[in-house]
Design a protein around this motif. Structure first.
Motif, PDB file in Angstrom:
ATOM      1  N   GLY B 358     -12.012  10.156 -10.225  1.00  0.00           N
ATOM      2  CA  GLY B 358     -13.230  10.632  -9.575  1.00  0.00           C
ATOM      3  C   GLY B 358     -13.660  11.972 -10.124  1.00  0.00           C
ATOM      4  O   GLY B 358     -13.191  12.413 -11.172  1.00  0.00           O
ATOM      5  N   SER B 359     -14.575  12.626  -9.395  1.00  0.00           N
ATOM      6  CA  SER B 359     -15.074  13.910  -9.878  1.00  0.00           C
ATOM      7  C   SER B 359     -15.336  14.845  -8.697  1.00  0.00           C
ATOM      8  O   SER B 359     -15.399  14.421  -7.559  1.00  0.00           O
ATOM      9  N   VAL B 360     -15.469  16.116  -9.017  1.00  0.00           N
ATOM     10  CA  VAL B 360     -15.765  17.125  -8.001  1.00  0.00           C
ATOM     11  C   VAL B 360     -16.990  17.912  -8.435  1.00  0.00           C
ATOM     12  O   VAL B 360     -17.116  18.253  -9.611  1.00  0.00           O
ATOM     13  N   GLU B 361     -17.881  18.150  -7.483  1.00  0.00           N
ATOM     14  CA  GLU B 361     -19.019  18.997  -7.800  1.00  0.00           C
ATOM     15  C   GLU B 361     -19.066  20.122  -6.786  1.00  0.00           C
ATOM     16  O   GLU B 361     -18.786  19.913  -5.609  1.00  0.00           O
ATOM     17  N   LEU B 362     -19.412  21.292  -7.250  1.00  0.00           N
ATOM     18  CA  LEU B 362     -19.501  22.420  -6.334  1.00  0.00           C
ATOM     19  C   LEU B 362     -20.922  22.949  -6.346  1.00  0.00           C
ATOM     20  O   LEU B 362     -21.526  23.134  -7.399  1.00  0.00           O
ATOM     21  N   GLU B 363     -21.431  23.158  -5.150  1.00  0.00           N
ATOM     22  CA  GLU B 363     -22.778  23.720  -5.065  1.00  0.00           C
ATOM     23  C   GLU B 363     -22.678  24.924  -4.146  1.00  0.00           C
ATOM     24  O   GLU B 363     -22.206  24.800  -3.012  1.00  0.00           O
ATOM     25  N   THR B 364     -23.046  26.062  -4.612  1.00  0.00           N
ATOM     26  CA  THR B 364     -22.970  27.225  -3.733  1.00  0.00           C
ATOM     27  C   THR B 364     -24.105  28.186  -4.033  1.00  0.00           C
ATOM     28  O   THR B 364     -24.472  28.393  -5.189  1.00  0.00           O
ATOM     29  N   THR B 365     -24.685  28.660  -2.970  1.00  0.00           N
ATOM     30  CA  THR B 365     -25.723  29.661  -3.093  1.00  0.00           C
ATOM     31  C   THR B 365     -25.267  30.835  -2.240  1.00  0.00           C
ATOM     32  O   THR B 365     -24.935  30.623  -1.076  1.00  0.00           O
ATOM     33  N   GLY B 367     -24.943  33.297   0.428  1.00  0.00           N
ATOM     34  CA  GLY B 367     -25.648  33.371   1.704  1.00  0.00           C
ATOM     35  C   GLY B 367     -25.884  32.019   2.337  1.00  0.00           C
ATOM     36  O   GLY B 367     -26.241  31.923   3.508  1.00  0.00           O
ATOM     37  N   GLU B 368     -25.678  30.943   1.586  1.00  0.00           N
ATOM     38  CA  GLU B 368     -25.954  29.632   2.164  1.00  0.00           C
ATOM     39  C   GLU B 368     -24.745  28.711   2.175  1.00  0.00           C
ATOM     40  O   GLU B 368     -24.868  27.492   2.248  1.00  0.00           O
ATOM     41  N   GLY B 369     -23.577  29.285   2.067  1.00  0.00           N
ATOM     42  CA  GLY B 369     -22.393  28.452   2.167  1.00  0.00           C
ATOM     43  C   GLY B 369     -22.033  27.738   0.886  1.00  0.00           C
ATOM     44  O   GLY B 369     -22.687  27.890  -0.140  1.00  0.00           O
ATOM     45  N   THR B 370     -20.975  26.969   0.977  1.00  0.00           N
ATOM     46  CA  THR B 370     -20.437  26.269  -0.177  1.00  0.00           C
ATOM     47  C   THR B 370     -20.415  24.783   0.133  1.00  0.00           C
ATOM     48  O   THR B 370     -20.155  24.396   1.257  1.00  0.00           O
ATOM     49  N   GLU B 371     -20.704  23.959  -0.856  1.00  0.00           N
ATOM     50  CA  GLU B 371     -20.599  22.527  -0.629  1.00  0.00           C
ATOM     51  C   GLU B 371     -19.859  21.848  -1.766  1.00  0.00           C
ATOM     52  O   GLU B 371     -20.269  21.915  -2.919  1.00  0.00           O
TER      53      GLU B 371
END
Lengths: 217, 392
Positions: B358-365, B367-371
């Motif tokens: 599988g794979s992992v993606e990180l999205e973070t801004t 002030g707006e948290g991490t996903e």
């Protein structure tokens, strides 16, 4: 919450929990009009007390709160039902929503979350927690994948799926509106329509079942 | 109800009952052969009266064993060994019934009926006994015929072969039934464990949570009670969630159910209503990866941050999202941590996921948290959406 307090009825078979919730709510200005511990008395007392909101536990001893929700939704169109359930009752929660409950909150929610949810339910807003959004998303996908439901199964639009996923990830309507660059109202409309399609589909299912089995009224 | 009955049958019944029914059918069909042969070959007999006595014996033994084997009270070594010996003895009386010039060609008095006894022993005791009984009947046949010719040899091969094959299949049926019994017992134990876990979630944990909340609100001495209740709540939650997880029939487990155990006042978990079945090892790895993401939330997003876990089953992949409402990860910090040589969560999670394919993606801004988004492709058709969905 000034002139006329929101009237609430608490249905739970656990006395300690029931009284605790009732106290939490009355301390915060709600009018706890009645409590009940089983399906039969819940339906009977609700039609006499006519509360604005019924807080319904789904695990009522041997019976399921879903039956009570069906009866209340039929007899008392102005009363809204908020399901307050423990974890691990998935099928039940979905059934409850299909039966006409307008929201769902886990029992581990804080008193503030509970108060907020009751208030929003009374105002007619669906209380759509992340957990319920996950269930509803799963249900739509199950219907889409199941060969028997065919073309009749309701489907979510791409936008509705997007909104539902964000709700399931815990974003508030406001945050979703900002992220998708749409208005707060539009977000709520998407959520409401998602829920309504599911309820309507389940009602069509019920009617068809009734006709097929000769139970038509 | 029917499933309960079939479960009872598996738990208590004789797995070889179908084989016994087959054996009884064989005995009845071959009995008809014996009757017809005795009637039509009367001219070949030197002692017709003895042939009637023997046919009477065959009839009586068939009449006794058919219900005894069907109902089960005859499935005992004493009766089945007697069956084999009696069959051999009756077969050997052919020496006195048949006229000597007919020893070779006229059917023996037991005819093919003699084959049913070795089959019975094979069903009861497995292939070595079945084979030996077949051989014994074959030897008696050779003795009665007085020669070893093609017919006698063919009978011997068929008798031994039947004993061997039926014996093997009866042993196999018994072994499978034993495995099934064990699986059913495990399943019952798992269901009971889950029921306990559910009821603890529904009752004791609720009360403890209530005591903790109320105690903290009241203040003073009640705070100590609240702390104690809180500690017990956490301990019990851990106990319920970390108990040995029994796996399903095919080593599969419901990923949704496992993820739900991560639920806490700060963590919400959203899963579909239907079971999401994955292999036990895959579930453990995914859970570990989600656990790392949640630990990261606790460590970096501050004590007040909340986290949401969402499990989605798409037609060809599983998606697990872990989002928090913390301050987010400032740009470059993950890379910095990695550069410092600390085994960052990113590397560990990516490692786990790529091991699974599988794979992992990180999205973070900021002030707006991490996903975090964990994706695991699944071959089409592996999905079992119609398991326990809320279908009416």
């Amino acid at each position: 919450m000034t002139e006329t307090p929101i009237s609430v009825m608490v249905v739970d078979d656990h006395p300690l929990w029931r009284d605790g919730v009732a106290r939490d709510l009355s301390e915060r200005g709600f009018e706890v009009r009645a409590t009940a511990g089983d399906v039969a008395s819940a339906v009977r007392i609700a039609s006499a007390a006519r509360p604005d909101v019924v807080l319904m536990d789904l695990n009522l001893g041997t019976a399921s709160g879903v039956e009570a929700i069906l009866a209340i939704a039929k007899d008392l169109p102005d009363t809204r039902v908020l399901v307050l359930s423990a974890s691990g009752e998935h099928a039940d929660v979905l059934e409850a929503v299909k039966a006409g409950a307008s929201g769902y909150l886990v029992k581990s929610a804080s008193a503030e979350e509970l108060v907020d949810a009751v208030q929003r339910t009374a105002e007619g807003d669906p209380v759509f927690t992340a957990g319920l959004a996950g269930l509803v998303l799963g249900e739509y996908r199950r219907m889409a994948a199941s060969p028997e439901s065919g073309d009749e199964a309701p489907r979510l639009t791409e936008r509705e799926t997007e909104v539902m996923r964000l709700v399931a990830k815990g974003l508030t309507a406001k945050q979703i509106a900002t992220r998708l660059k749409i208005s707060h109202r539009t977000v709520e409309n998407h959520v409401r329509s998602t829920l309504r399609k599911l309820q309507l589909h389940s009602r069509i299912d019920l009617v068809r079942y009734a006709i097929e089995h000769g139970l038509d009224e | 109800m029917t499933s309960k009955q079939s479960r009872d049958r598996i738990l208590r019944g004789d797995p070889n009952t179908p084989l016994w029914v087959g054996m009884v059918a064989l005995r009845l069909v071959t009995y008809c052969f014996a009757v017809v042969a005795t009637i039509t070959h009367q001219p070949d007999y030197q002692r017709p009266w003895l042939s009637w006595v023997m046919l009477g014996g065959i009839t009586a033994w068939t009449a006794y064993t058919v219900p005894a084997y069907l109902r089960g009270y005859g499935r005992k070594p004493a009766i089945v060994y007697t069956d084999v010996l009696l069959t051999c003895a009756m077969l050997l009386t052919s020496l006195w019934i048949l006229a000597p010039e007919h020893y070779i060609l006229t059917p023996l008095i037991t005819t093919v009926w003699a084959s049913s006894a070795p089959v019975a022993l094979a069903v009861l005791r497995g292939w070595p006994h079945g084979f030996a009984a077949g051989l014994l009947v074959a030897i008696c046949t050779a003795v009665a015929r007085g020669v070893i010719n093609l017919d006698v040899t063919r009978d011997a091969v068929l008798l031994c072969g039947a004993g061997l094959v039926i014996g093997m299949s009866s042993a196999q049926a018994r072994a499978s039934a034993e495995q099934l019994r064990r699986a059913l017992r495990t399943e019952a134990a798992t269901a009971e464990r889950e029921r306990l876990a559910r009821s603890i979630h529904d009752s004791v944990l609720q009360v403890l949570a209530r005591v903790r909340r109320r105690g903290n609100e009241l203040g003073g001495d009640a705070v100590e009670l609240a702390t104690l209740a809180g500690e017990q709540e956490i301990a019990l939650r851990k106990l319920v969630s970390s108990g040995p997880q029994e796996s399903g029939p095919a080593g599969e487990t419901d990923l949704g159910g496992r993820l739900q155990m991560l639920r806490s006042p700060r963590v919400q978990v959203a899963v579909p209503g239907a079971e999401v079945l994955v292999a036990e090892e895959v579930a453990s790895e995914l859970l570990a990866a989600v656990g790392e993401a949640l630990t990261n939330v606790a460590n970096h997003a501050g004590p007040d941050a909340h986290a949401w876990v969402l499990l989605e089953e798409l037609p060809n992949e599983l998606v697990i999202s872990v989002r928090d409402d913390g301050p987010g990860i400032p740009e470059g910090r993950l890379q910095a941590a990695e550069a410092e040589g600390r085994l960052g969560i990113a590397r560990s999670m990516c490692g786990r996921m790529s091991d699974l394919g599988g794979s992992v993606e990180l999205e973070t801004t900021p002030g707006e948290g991490t996903e975090w988004e964990l994706r695991l492709p699944r071959p089409a058709g592996q999905r079992r959406a119609d398991g326990k969905g809320a279908k009416r």
